[in-house]
Scaffold this motif. Structure first.
Motif, PDB file in Angstrom:
ATOM      1  N   ALA A 102      39.124  32.086  37.621  1.00  0.00           N
ATOM      2  CA  ALA A 102      39.067  31.823  36.213  1.00  0.00           C
ATOM      3  C   ALA A 102      37.935  30.858  35.758  1.00  0.00           C
ATOM      4  CB  ALA A 102      40.412  31.002  36.076  1.00  0.00           C
ATOM      5  N   PHE A 103      37.721  29.697  36.681  1.00  0.00           N
ATOM      6  CA  PHE A 103      36.611  28.754  36.078  1.00  0.00           C
ATOM      7  C   PHE A 103      34.987  29.540  36.220  1.00  0.00           C
ATOM      8  CE2 PHE A 103      33.179  25.985  37.563  1.00  0.00           C
ATOM      9  CZ  PHE A 103      33.363  24.842  36.659  1.00  0.00           C
ATOM     10  N   GLY A 104      34.986  30.504  36.947  1.00  0.00           N
ATOM     11  CA  GLY A 104      33.812  31.185  36.901  1.00  0.00           C
ATOM     12  C   GLY A 104      33.491  32.259  35.682  1.00  0.00           C
ATOM     13  N   TYR A 105      34.751  32.603  35.203  1.00  0.00           N
ATOM     14  CA  TYR A 105      34.649  33.571  33.976  1.00  0.00           C
ATOM     15  C   TYR A 105      34.716  32.872  32.773  1.00  0.00           C
ATOM     16  CZ  TYR A 105      36.176  37.428  30.859  1.00  0.00           C
ATOM     17  OH  TYR A 105      36.064  38.238  29.958  1.00  0.00           O
ATOM     18  N   LEU A 106      35.152  31.746  32.800  1.00  0.00           N
ATOM     19  CA  LEU A 106      35.282  30.937  31.780  1.00  0.00           C
ATOM     20  C   LEU A 106      33.938  30.585  31.504  1.00  0.00           C
ATOM     21  CD1 LEU A 106      36.813  28.962  29.454  1.00  0.00           C
ATOM     22  CD2 LEU A 106      36.806  27.295  31.258  1.00  0.00           C
ATOM     23  N   LEU A 107      33.218  30.003  32.589  1.00  0.00           N
ATOM     24  CA  LEU A 107      31.750  29.473  32.524  1.00  0.00           C
ATOM     25  C   LEU A 107      30.817  30.603  31.978  1.00  0.00           C
ATOM     26  CD1 LEU A 107      30.995  27.476  35.668  1.00  0.00           C
ATOM     27  CD2 LEU A 107      31.028  26.811  33.422  1.00  0.00           C
ATOM     28  N   ILE A 158      44.545  28.925  49.809  1.00  0.00           N
ATOM     29  CA  ILE A 158      43.783  30.215  49.644  1.00  0.00           C
ATOM     30  C   ILE A 158      43.986  30.845  48.069  1.00  0.00           C
ATOM     31  CG2 ILE A 158      43.463  32.783  50.214  1.00  0.00           C
ATOM     32  CD1 ILE A 158      44.064  31.976  52.889  1.00  0.00           C
ATOM     33  N   ALA A 159      45.408  30.857  47.958  1.00  0.00           N
ATOM     34  CA  ALA A 159      45.641  31.259  46.396  1.00  0.00           C
ATOM     35  C   ALA A 159      45.105  30.282  45.334  1.00  0.00           C
ATOM     36  CB  ALA A 159      47.240  31.432  46.177  1.00  0.00           C
ATOM     37  N   MET A 160      45.350  29.182  45.704  1.00  0.00           N
ATOM     38  CA  MET A 160      44.894  27.943  44.548  1.00  0.00           C
ATOM     39  C   MET A 160      43.227  27.970  44.405  1.00  0.00           C
ATOM     40  SD  MET A 160      45.309  23.782  44.909  1.00  0.00           S
ATOM     41  CE  MET A 160      43.924  23.628  45.851  1.00  0.00           C
ATOM     42  N   LEU A 161      42.605  28.090  45.517  1.00  0.00           N
ATOM     43  CA  LEU A 161      41.065  28.256  45.232  1.00  0.00           C
ATOM     44  C   LEU A 161      40.590  29.800  44.940  1.00  0.00           C
ATOM     45  CD1 LEU A 161      39.519  26.838  48.760  1.00  0.00           C
ATOM     46  CD2 LEU A 161      39.170  25.898  46.252  1.00  0.00           C
ATOM     47  N   SER A 162      41.304  30.864  45.159  1.00  0.00           N
ATOM     48  CA  SER A 162      41.013  31.964  44.795  1.00  0.00           C
ATOM     49  C   SER A 162      41.154  32.207  43.127  1.00  0.00           C
ATOM     50  CB  SER A 162      42.019  33.132  45.303  1.00  0.00           C
ATOM     51  OG  SER A 162      41.596  34.329  44.911  1.00  0.00           O
ATOM     52  N   VAL A 163      42.324  31.676  42.641  1.00  0.00           N
ATOM     53  CA  VAL A 163      42.393  31.805  41.362  1.00  0.00           C
ATOM     54  C   VAL A 163      41.868  30.945  40.512  1.00  0.00           C
ATOM     55  CG1 VAL A 163      44.315  31.967  39.473  1.00  0.00           C
ATOM     56  CG2 VAL A 163      44.926  32.905  41.750  1.00  0.00           C
ATOM     57  N   GLY A 164      41.750  29.909  40.995  1.00  0.00           N
ATOM     58  CA  GLY A 164      41.077  28.779  40.223  1.00  0.00           C
ATOM     59  C   GLY A 164      39.355  29.201  40.228  1.00  0.00           C
ATOM     60  N   ALA A 165      38.876  29.520  41.173  1.00  0.00           N
ATOM     61  CA  ALA A 165      37.543  29.631  40.871  1.00  0.00           C
ATOM     62  C   ALA A 165      37.162  30.903  40.342  1.00  0.00           C
ATOM     63  CB  ALA A 165      36.909  29.994  42.654  1.00  0.00           C
ATOM     64  N   SER A 192      43.898  37.128  57.340  1.00  0.00           N
ATOM     65  CA  SER A 192      43.135  38.567  56.797  1.00  0.00           C
ATOM     66  C   SER A 192      42.795  38.324  55.278  1.00  0.00           C
ATOM     67  CB  SER A 192      44.138  39.338  56.898  1.00  0.00           C
ATOM     68  OG  SER A 192      44.691  39.667  58.076  1.00  0.00           O
ATOM     69  N   PHE A 193      43.456  37.368  54.689  1.00  0.00           N
ATOM     70  CA  PHE A 193      43.292  37.093  53.077  1.00  0.00           C
ATOM     71  C   PHE A 193      42.125  36.327  52.499  1.00  0.00           C
ATOM     72  CE2 PHE A 193      45.162  36.407  48.712  1.00  0.00           C
ATOM     73  CZ  PHE A 193      45.116  37.530  48.235  1.00  0.00           C
ATOM     74  N   ILE A 194      41.769  35.545  53.552  1.00  0.00           N
ATOM     75  CA  ILE A 194      40.605  34.562  53.475  1.00  0.00           C
ATOM     76  C   ILE A 194      39.474  35.177  52.795  1.00  0.00           C
ATOM     77  CG2 ILE A 194      39.542  34.558  55.600  1.00  0.00           C
ATOM     78  CD1 ILE A 194      39.453  31.418  55.413  1.00  0.00           C
ATOM     79  N   GLY A 195      39.264  36.453  53.217  1.00  0.00           N
ATOM     80  CA  GLY A 195      37.871  37.050  52.476  1.00  0.00           C
ATOM     81  C   GLY A 195      38.054  37.209  51.221  1.00  0.00           C
ATOM     82  N   ASP A 196      39.259  37.405  50.344  1.00  0.00           N
ATOM     83  CA  ASP A 196      39.724  37.687  49.007  1.00  0.00           C
ATOM     84  C   ASP A 196      39.434  36.225  48.471  1.00  0.00           C
ATOM     85  OD1 ASP A 196      40.433  39.420  47.177  1.00  0.00           O
ATOM     86  OD2 ASP A 196      41.880  38.167  46.952  1.00  0.00           O
ATOM     87  N   GLY A 197      39.979  35.089  49.118  1.00  0.00           N
ATOM     88  CA  GLY A 197      39.865  33.715  48.636  1.00  0.00           C
ATOM     89  C   GLY A 197      38.261  33.319  48.392  1.00  0.00           C
ATOM     90  N   LEU A 198      37.723  33.437  49.595  1.00  0.00           N
ATOM     91  CA  LEU A 198      36.253  33.011  49.531  1.00  0.00           C
ATOM     92  C   LEU A 198      35.326  33.838  48.527  1.00  0.00           C
ATOM     93  CD1 LEU A 198      35.609  32.290  53.357  1.00  0.00           C
ATOM     94  CD2 LEU A 198      35.778  30.751  51.650  1.00  0.00           C
ATOM     95  N   SER A 199      35.725  35.153  48.378  1.00  0.00           N
ATOM     96  CA  SER A 199      34.832  36.105  47.330  1.00  0.00           C
ATOM     97  C   SER A 199      35.034  35.492  45.989  1.00  0.00           C
ATOM     98  CB  SER A 199      35.181  37.291  47.667  1.00  0.00           C
ATOM     99  OG  SER A 199      36.453  37.631  47.199  1.00  0.00           O
ATOM    100  N   HIS A 200      36.357  34.908  45.701  1.00  0.00           N
ATOM    101  CA  HIS A 200      36.509  34.518  44.246  1.00  0.00           C
ATOM    102  C   HIS A 200      35.814  33.176  44.073  1.00  0.00           C
ATOM    103  CE1 HIS A 200      40.439  37.035  43.882  1.00  0.00           C
ATOM    104  NE2 HIS A 200      39.305  37.682  43.959  1.00  0.00           N
ATOM    105  N   VAL A 201      35.776  32.318  44.989  1.00  0.00           N
ATOM    106  CA  VAL A 201      34.839  31.217  45.298  1.00  0.00           C
ATOM    107  C   VAL A 201      33.399  31.329  44.985  1.00  0.00           C
ATOM    108  CG1 VAL A 201      34.008  29.118  46.609  1.00  0.00           C
ATOM    109  CG2 VAL A 201      36.464  29.835  46.635  1.00  0.00           C
ATOM    110  N   ALA A 202      32.893  32.526  45.676  1.00  0.00           N
ATOM    111  CA  ALA A 202      31.504  32.821  45.676  1.00  0.00           C
ATOM    112  C   ALA A 202      31.327  33.559  43.875  1.00  0.00           C
ATOM    113  CB  ALA A 202      31.501  33.852  46.363  1.00  0.00           C
TER     114      ALA A 202
END
Length: 279
Positions: free
Chosen positions: A107-112, A98-105, A43-53
Motif C-alpha cells: 500500500a505504501f509503495g503504490y501510494l508513493l 508477514i501479513a503486516m509488512l506485506s500489505v503495508g509495504a 513458505s509465505f515469506i517470499g510473498d511478504g518480502l517481495s511486497h517490501v521490495a
C-alpha cells in the motif's frame, strides 16, 4: 521458419541471451532455499518480502536513483532478518508479521508512486513491477554482471554452509544443543532469501516470486525423500521452468513471469501424479 530456427534467431540478439542467463541463475538460486523455507514453514515469506521490495522500489523511484538496488537490497535484507528472527518475546509473530509488512509495504509503495509519479504511465510501471511484464527482456550487460555476482555469492554460501543449513532446517533446537549457532545461520538464510527476492523481481514480478521459490521444492518432494535429492531435483525443475518459460514467452509473446509460473504449476501436477503412482 520452424521453431528451432526462430529460437536461433532470437538467441542471436544480446537481450535474449541476457534474459536466459539471468533467468536460469535466479531460478537456480531460488530453488536452493525453497526447500528450506518449505520445511521451516516459511513458505509465505517470499510473498511478504517481495511486497517490501515493491515498496522499496517505489521509494527509489521517488528519489530518482539510477540504481534502485542501492536502496531495495538493504531494506529487503533488514525485513528478512526481522521476519526470520525467532524468539518467544516477539510482540508480533510469524504469519501476522508477514501479513503486516506485506500489505503495508504494498500500500505504501503504490501510494508513493501515485503521489510522486516518476512517469506518465503509472499503471504500466505498477503492472511491470508486480507481474514482471517484459522487463527481463530489457536487461543491460551491467544487470547481468550484478546478477551473476549475487548468484555466485548465494551458491557459494549454500555450498559452504550446507550441513549447517541442513541442521537448522530440520531440528533447530538440537542444532543449538550441539553447539551450532542457529541464530547466525538463520541470519544467513534471511540474507540469501532477500538477495533472491531482489534478483527475482525482474523475472517474475513481486506477486509471483513465491511460486518461483515454492513450486519446484514442492514438486521435488512429491517424488524424492532425502534433503539432498530434493534440493538437486528442485534446482533442475526450477531451471527447466525458467528456461522453457522464457523461450515460450519469446515465441508466443506471453508475459515472462506468468509463463514460468504456469510451467512450474504443470510440472508440480506431473510430479504429484508420479508420486501417487509410486505410492
Amino acid at each position: 521458419m520452424n521453431i528451432f530456427e526462430t529460437i536461433g534467431l532470437y538467441l542471436s540478439y544480446p537481450f535474449a541471451r541476457y534474459a536466459l542467463i539471468v533467468g536460469v541463475l535466479i531460478a537456480l538460486c531460488a530453488s536452493l532455499l525453497g526447500v528450506t523455507l518449505v520445511l521451516k514453514r516459511f513458505s509465505f515469506i517470499g510473498d511478504g518480502l517481495s511486497h517490501v521490495a515493491f515498496g522499496a522500489i517505489a521509494i527509489a523511484s521517488v528519489l530518482k536513483l539510477s540504481n534502485n538496488m542501492l536502496i531495495v537490497l538493504p531494506i529487503t535484507i533488514l525485513s528478512a532478518i526481522l521476519l526470520l528472527k525467532s524468539g518467544r518475546k516477539a510482540i508480533i509473530k510469524g504469519d501476522a508479521m508477514i501479513a503486516m509488512l506485506s500489505v503495508g509495504a504494498l500500500a505504501f509503495g503504490y501510494l508513493l508512486m501515485n503521489v510522486f509519479p516518476s512517469s506518465s504511465n503509472i499503471s504500466g510501471d505498477v503492472c511491470s513491477t508486480l507481474f514482471g511484464s517484459f522487463s527481463i527482456l530489457t536487461l543491460k550487460q551491467s544487470d547481468v554482471w550484478i546478477c551473476l555476482a549475487l548468484s555466485v555469492i548465494v551458491l557459494a554460501a549454500f555450498v559452504l554452509f550446507y550441513n549447517k543449513i541442513f541442521a537448522v532446517t530440520f531440528d533447530e533446537s538440537f542444532a543449538q544443543a550441539v553447539g551450532t549457532k542457529a541464530q547466525l545461520y538463520n541470519l544467513l538464510i534471511a540474507v540469501i532469501i532477500a538477495i533472491i527476492i531482489v534478483l527475482a523481481m525482474n523475472l517474475v514480478g513481486s506477486l509471483l516470486i513465491s511460486a518461483l521459490v515454492i513450486f519446484p521444492a514442492l514438486s521435488a518432494m512429491r517424488v524424492f525423500k532425502s534433503f539432498r535429492s530434493v534440493t538437486i531435483a528442485s534446482a533442475l525443475i526450477s531451471v527447466f521452468g525458467a528456461l522453457f518459460g522464457i523461450l515460450f514467452s519469446m515465441l508466443f509473446d506471453t508475459p515472462v513471469g506468468s509463463t514460468i509460473v504456469a510451467i512450474d504449476v504443470l510440472v508440480f501436477f506431473v510430479f504429484w501424479i508420479i508420486g501417487r503412482v509410486r505410492g
